[in-house]
Scaffold this motif. Structure first.
Motif, PDB file in Angstrom:
ATOM      1  N   ILE A 169       0.827  -1.213   0.000  1.00  0.00           N
ATOM      2  CA  ILE A 169       0.000   0.000   0.000  1.00  0.00           C
ATOM      3  C   ILE A 169       0.859   1.259   0.000  1.00  0.00           C
ATOM      4  CG2 ILE A 169      -1.939  -1.135   1.146  1.00  0.00           C
ATOM      5  CD1 ILE A 169      -1.033   0.185   3.753  1.00  0.00           C
ATOM      6  N   LYS A 170       2.164   1.098   0.183  1.00  0.00           N
ATOM      7  CA  LYS A 170       3.058   2.258   0.118  1.00  0.00           C
ATOM      8  C   LYS A 170       3.363   2.649  -1.315  1.00  0.00           C
ATOM      9  CE  LYS A 170       5.305   1.061   4.517  1.00  0.00           C
ATOM     10  NZ  LYS A 170       6.577   0.672   5.171  1.00  0.00           N
ATOM     11  N   ASP A 171       3.099   1.742  -2.265  1.00  0.00           N
ATOM     12  CA  ASP A 171       3.345   2.038  -3.671  1.00  0.00           C
ATOM     13  C   ASP A 171       2.232   2.902  -4.238  1.00  0.00           C
ATOM     14  OD1 ASP A 171       5.604   0.471  -3.437  1.00  0.00           O
ATOM     15  OD2 ASP A 171       4.575  -1.358  -4.115  1.00  0.00           O
ATOM     16  N   SER A 172       2.372   3.220  -5.529  1.00  0.00           N
ATOM     17  CA  SER A 172       1.388   4.098  -6.178  1.00  0.00           C
ATOM     18  C   SER A 172       0.000   3.468  -6.242  1.00  0.00           C
ATOM     19  CB  SER A 172       1.866   4.438  -7.598  1.00  0.00           C
ATOM     20  OG  SER A 172       2.056   3.241  -8.356  1.00  0.00           O
ATOM     21  N   GLY A 173      -0.071   2.139  -6.280  1.00  0.00           N
ATOM     22  CA  GLY A 173      -1.371   1.487  -6.365  1.00  0.00           C
ATOM     23  C   GLY A 173      -1.960   1.135  -5.026  1.00  0.00           C
ATOM     24  N   GLY A 174      -1.408   1.674  -3.940  1.00  0.00           N
ATOM     25  CA  GLY A 174      -1.881   1.341  -2.603  1.00  0.00           C
ATOM     26  C   GLY A 174      -3.326   1.736  -2.355  1.00  0.00           C
ATOM     27  N   THR A 175      -3.714   2.910  -2.857  1.00  0.00           N
ATOM     28  CA  THR A 175      -5.093   3.370  -2.667  1.00  0.00           C
ATOM     29  C   THR A 175      -6.084   2.426  -3.330  1.00  0.00           C
ATOM     30  OG1 THR A 175      -4.319   5.663  -2.606  1.00  0.00           O
ATOM     31  CG2 THR A 175      -6.670   5.303  -3.003  1.00  0.00           C
ATOM     32  N   HIS A 176      -5.715   1.929  -4.502  1.00  0.00           N
ATOM     33  CA  HIS A 176      -6.601   1.003  -5.222  1.00  0.00           C
ATOM     34  C   HIS A 176      -6.734  -0.316  -4.457  1.00  0.00           C
ATOM     35  CE1 HIS A 176      -8.586  -0.983  -8.576  1.00  0.00           C
ATOM     36  NE2 HIS A 176      -7.707  -1.972  -8.487  1.00  0.00           N
ATOM     37  N   ILE A 177      -5.649  -0.795  -3.883  1.00  0.00           N
ATOM     38  CA  ILE A 177      -5.699  -2.043  -3.119  1.00  0.00           C
ATOM     39  C   ILE A 177      -6.640  -1.908  -1.926  1.00  0.00           C
ATOM     40  CG2 ILE A 177      -4.358  -3.594  -1.645  1.00  0.00           C
ATOM     41  CD1 ILE A 177      -1.978  -3.129  -3.462  1.00  0.00           C
ATOM     42  N   ILE A 178      -6.488  -0.810  -1.183  1.00  0.00           N
ATOM     43  CA  ILE A 178      -7.356  -0.587  -0.018  1.00  0.00           C
ATOM     44  C   ILE A 178      -8.815  -0.487  -0.453  1.00  0.00           C
ATOM     45  CG2 ILE A 178      -7.916   1.040   1.822  1.00  0.00           C
ATOM     46  CD1 ILE A 178      -4.949   1.733   1.973  1.00  0.00           C
ATOM     47  N   SER A 179      -9.050   0.230  -1.563  1.00  0.00           N
ATOM     48  CA  SER A 179     -10.420   0.397  -2.064  1.00  0.00           C
ATOM     49  C   SER A 179     -11.040  -0.934  -2.434  1.00  0.00           C
ATOM     50  CB  SER A 179     -10.413   1.338  -3.274  1.00  0.00           C
ATOM     51  OG  SER A 179     -11.706   1.414  -3.854  1.00  0.00           O
ATOM     52  N   GLN A 180     -10.283  -1.800  -3.098  1.00  0.00           N
ATOM     53  CA  GLN A 180     -10.810  -3.096  -3.517  1.00  0.00           C
ATOM     54  C   GLN A 180     -11.023  -4.034  -2.326  1.00  0.00           C
ATOM     55  OE1 GLN A 180     -11.743  -4.132  -6.816  1.00  0.00           O
ATOM     56  NE2 GLN A 180     -11.704  -1.901  -6.849  1.00  0.00           N
ATOM     57  N   LEU A 181     -10.111  -3.997  -1.372  1.00  0.00           N
ATOM     58  CA  LEU A 181     -10.290  -4.795  -0.168  1.00  0.00           C
ATOM     59  C   LEU A 181     -11.547  -4.372   0.584  1.00  0.00           C
ATOM     60  CD1 LEU A 181      -6.628  -5.004   1.214  1.00  0.00           C
ATOM     61  CD2 LEU A 181      -8.006  -6.921   0.384  1.00  0.00           C
ATOM     62  N   GLN A 182     -11.734  -3.057   0.717  1.00  0.00           N
ATOM     63  CA  GLN A 182     -12.911  -2.548   1.423  1.00  0.00           C
ATOM     64  C   GLN A 182     -14.194  -2.876   0.670  1.00  0.00           C
ATOM     65  OE1 GLN A 182     -12.664  -0.725   4.600  1.00  0.00           O
ATOM     66  NE2 GLN A 182     -14.708  -1.611   4.461  1.00  0.00           N
ATOM     67  N   ARG A 183     -14.123  -2.806  -0.632  1.00  0.00           N
ATOM     68  CA  ARG A 183     -15.290  -3.143  -1.453  1.00  0.00           C
ATOM     69  C   ARG A 183     -15.678  -4.611  -1.263  1.00  0.00           C
ATOM     70  NH1 ARG A 183     -15.612  -2.585  -8.082  1.00  0.00           N
ATOM     71  NH2 ARG A 183     -17.790  -3.280  -8.308  1.00  0.00           N
ATOM     72  N   GLY A 184     -14.690  -5.481  -1.256  1.00  0.00           N
ATOM     73  CA  GLY A 184     -14.968  -6.891  -1.024  1.00  0.00           C
ATOM     74  C   GLY A 184     -15.516  -7.146   0.361  1.00  0.00           C
ATOM     75  N   ALA A 185     -14.989  -6.424   1.361  1.00  0.00           N
ATOM     76  CA  ALA A 185     -15.464  -6.579   2.735  1.00  0.00           C
ATOM     77  C   ALA A 185     -16.919  -6.163   2.866  1.00  0.00           C
ATOM     78  CB  ALA A 185     -14.589  -5.759   3.678  1.00  0.00           C
ATOM     79  N   ASN A 186     -17.268  -5.017   2.289  1.00  0.00           N
ATOM     80  CA  ASN A 186     -18.652  -4.532   2.361  1.00  0.00           C
ATOM     81  C   ASN A 186     -19.614  -5.471   1.643  1.00  0.00           C
ATOM     82  OD1 ASN A 186     -17.618  -2.320   3.713  1.00  0.00           O
ATOM     83  ND2 ASN A 186     -17.644  -0.980   1.918  1.00  0.00           N
ATOM     84  N   SER A 187     -19.179  -5.985   0.499  1.00  0.00           N
ATOM     85  CA  SER A 187     -20.021  -6.896  -0.265  1.00  0.00           C
ATOM     86  C   SER A 187     -20.283  -8.192   0.502  1.00  0.00           C
ATOM     87  CB  SER A 187     -19.359  -7.206  -1.614  1.00  0.00           C
ATOM     88  OG  SER A 187     -20.103  -8.166  -2.336  1.00  0.00           O
ATOM     89  N   ALA A 188     -19.234  -8.741   1.111  1.00  0.00           N
ATOM     90  CA  ALA A 188     -19.375  -9.988   1.859  1.00  0.00           C
ATOM     91  C   ALA A 188     -20.269  -9.803   3.075  1.00  0.00           C
ATOM     92  CB  ALA A 188     -18.001 -10.496   2.289  1.00  0.00           C
ATOM     93  N   ARG A 189     -20.087  -8.704   3.794  1.00  0.00           N
ATOM     94  CA  ARG A 189     -20.907  -8.454   4.976  1.00  0.00           C
ATOM     95  C   ARG A 189     -22.370  -8.281   4.613  1.00  0.00           C
ATOM     96  NH1 ARG A 189     -23.606  -4.223   5.507  1.00  0.00           N
ATOM     97  NH2 ARG A 189     -21.845  -2.836   5.178  1.00  0.00           N
ATOM     98  N   SER A 190     -22.640  -7.561   3.528  1.00  0.00           N
ATOM     99  CA  SER A 190     -24.018  -7.371   3.076  1.00  0.00           C
ATOM    100  C   SER A 190     -24.661  -8.696   2.676  1.00  0.00           C
ATOM    101  CB  SER A 190     -24.040  -6.396   1.893  1.00  0.00           C
ATOM    102  OG  SER A 190     -25.351  -6.218   1.407  1.00  0.00           O
TER     103      SER A 190
END
Length: 487
Positions: A169-190
């Motif tokens: 997440i320290k690299d340039s694509g770190g924001t995208h990784i966090i966003s995708q992880l959070q998206r998967g988490a929200n989807s699974a919980r729902s």
């Protein structure tokens, strides 16, 4: 073509395999069975995969077999391609189940950084007991524990959920990784919230049906008694209309499985399950006080809801006894962490529940479950907390997923259960360890983790494997000799 009796089965088999033609198929099949008799107990399907099935061989349309595999693990059927578990969104599905049910990844990262900045990760600091303000010290411990939950959560993500997460997440694509992880988490919980709501609704309806059947039998008995009093006969056809008040059949309506509207404290069945075990729900006065949110009977102040206890019973002298061991809680855990099929036709005796079967992943089923995505085979404390809050929430009448409802804080409930395992009051306390052992025996019986939880020592299978592969070594020696005989 040489007859089978003129040469050894092994030599003939090797000769026929050098060039497979239609007329040799039957000979190969027969020679193979002679070979099997000499090399028992080798599984025949592992010796000549895709060759001995003569029903698939047609004259004029026989595939050439130029490179027959002699691998010990060969199978008849072509294995499906492995499921891709590398995507951040897919792995994010495990976050609410194993990491946190409410806090975002950004919040966890903030807690992780603050925990390090305060030096908590370096170890405990010794303090002078004479100068400690107990109230302030308790607040500091609570704050430290809050940060510690986030710190350990990030470490788990980094190790098990998304390897090398902290560096990536320290690299340039770190924001995208966090966003995708959070998206998967929200989807699974729902998805889990909806699935558990439906499952609990069906489970409650089974209970409603039993109650209605019992009431119907009682009603019929009362009705016959009433007819006998009025007419002198228990024949209902002789009963005149409206001669006297008849017994009333009290029928309970079934729950809607797609909504939580009719649940909560106002329903006698769900209210009993939500009520803390300290309060006697059967007492009309107590029940009315709980439903009225009387401060003396505040159901939101306790995590010990009756739905969490085995057989819905508790020991007033030991509230930990039977806690988090209810049949419904175990079923919901299986529903979310193994597969829905593992909940079907299960006995209500939690002590004799069979182990969950591992869900197979097919070409048409790529979703899998969390145990397959991150390869876990033991019960985690936070996964129990996740199942518990979903059970309690499904019994409530909340219109949508929320951190709190009607004064009941689900984040506090999650923290309470997590700390019960991860931060017990007494480090030597056996109850959390014994409870985890109990859960592993119910969910993963037969696995390494369950065996280890019972103290069973796993023995090495190297000796057995070498004995099993010995015939294949013999076959290689025969093949390299060139004349079909032992060297």
């Amino acid at each position: 073509m040489q007859a089978l009796g003129d040469a050894t089965p092994i030599a003939l088999l090797l000769q026929l395999m050098s060039e497979v033609v239609p007329e040799n198929v039957i000979a190969i099949h027969k020679a193979h069975h002679h070979l099997v008799e000499l090399m028992l107990p080798i599984n025949p399907s592992r010796i000549l995969p895709h060759v001995i099935n003569t029903t698939q061989c047609k004259i004029g349309n026989v595939s050439k077999i130029s490179n027959v595999s002699w691998k010990a693990q060969g199978t008849r059927k072509k294995m499906s391609e492995p499921v891709d578990n590398s995507s951040a969104m897919r792995r994010g599905c495990a976050i609410p189940k194993l990491i946190t049910a409410y806090e975002s990844i950004h919040t966890l990262l903030a807690q992780y950084n603050e925990y390090q900045q305060k030096g908590y990760h370096l170890g405990d600091f010794e303090e002078d007991d004479d100068n400690i303000d107990e109230e302030k010290h308790a607040e500091e411990l609570e704050e430290k524990r809050r940060l510690q939950r986030g710190y350990s959560a990030i470490l788990t993500i980094n190790k098990a959920i998304y390897p090398d997460f902290i560096n990536k997440i320290k690299d340039s694509g770190g924001t995208h990784i966090i966003s995708q992880l959070q998206r998967g988490a929200n989807s699974a919980r729902s998805f889990d919230t909806s699935m558990v709501m439906n499952f609990v609704g069906k489970a409650l309806n089974k209970e409603v049906q039993k109650i209605n059947q019992t009431r119907l039998k009682e009603y019929q008995i009362k009705l016959h008694a009433h007819a006998k009093r009025v007419t002198g006969s228990d024949n209902l056809t002789d009963l005149p209309a409206a001669t006297s008040p008849e017994p009333v059949l009290e029928h309970i309506e079934e729950f809607c499985t797609s909504s939580r509207d009719s649940r909560g404290l106002q329903n006698d069945i769900t209210g009993c399950l939500l009520c803390p075990v300290e309060f006697d729900w059967k007492d009309p006065i107590v029940r009315a006080a709980v439903c009225a949110f009387d401060p003396k009977y505040n159901f939101a102040s306790s995590a010990c809801a009756r739905c969490f206890y085995k057989d819905r019973e508790f020991d007033p002298d030991n509230l930990d006894k039977g806690f988090l061991q209810s049949y419904l809680l175990v079923q919901i855990y299986r529903l979310m962490f193994t597969s829905p099929s593992s909940t079907k036709d299960q006995p209500e005796d939690v002590e004799n529940l069979p182990a969950s079967k591992k869900k197979k992943t097919t070409a048409t089923n790529r979703r899998g479950n969390v145990t397959q995505i991150i390869h876990i085979n033991d019960v985690k404390p936070r996964s129990i907390a996740y199942a518990a809050i979903h059970l309690h929430f499904a019994l409530n009448d909340a219109p949508h997923w929320a951190e709190s409802h009607m004064g009941y804080n689900y984040l506090d409930l999650w923290n309470f259960i997590v700390d019960f395992f991860e931060d017990p009051e007494d480090e030597e306390e056996k109850q959390p360890k014994e409870l985890l052992k109990w859960w592993n025996d119910r969910i993963f019986t037969g696995t390494c983790s369950a065996a280890n939880s019972r103290g069973t020592k796993m023995t090495s299978r190297k000796k057995d494997l070498s004995q099993w592969l010995q015939p294949f070594s013999l076959l290689n020696d025969i093949s390299s000799n060139g004349n079909g005989t032992l060297p």
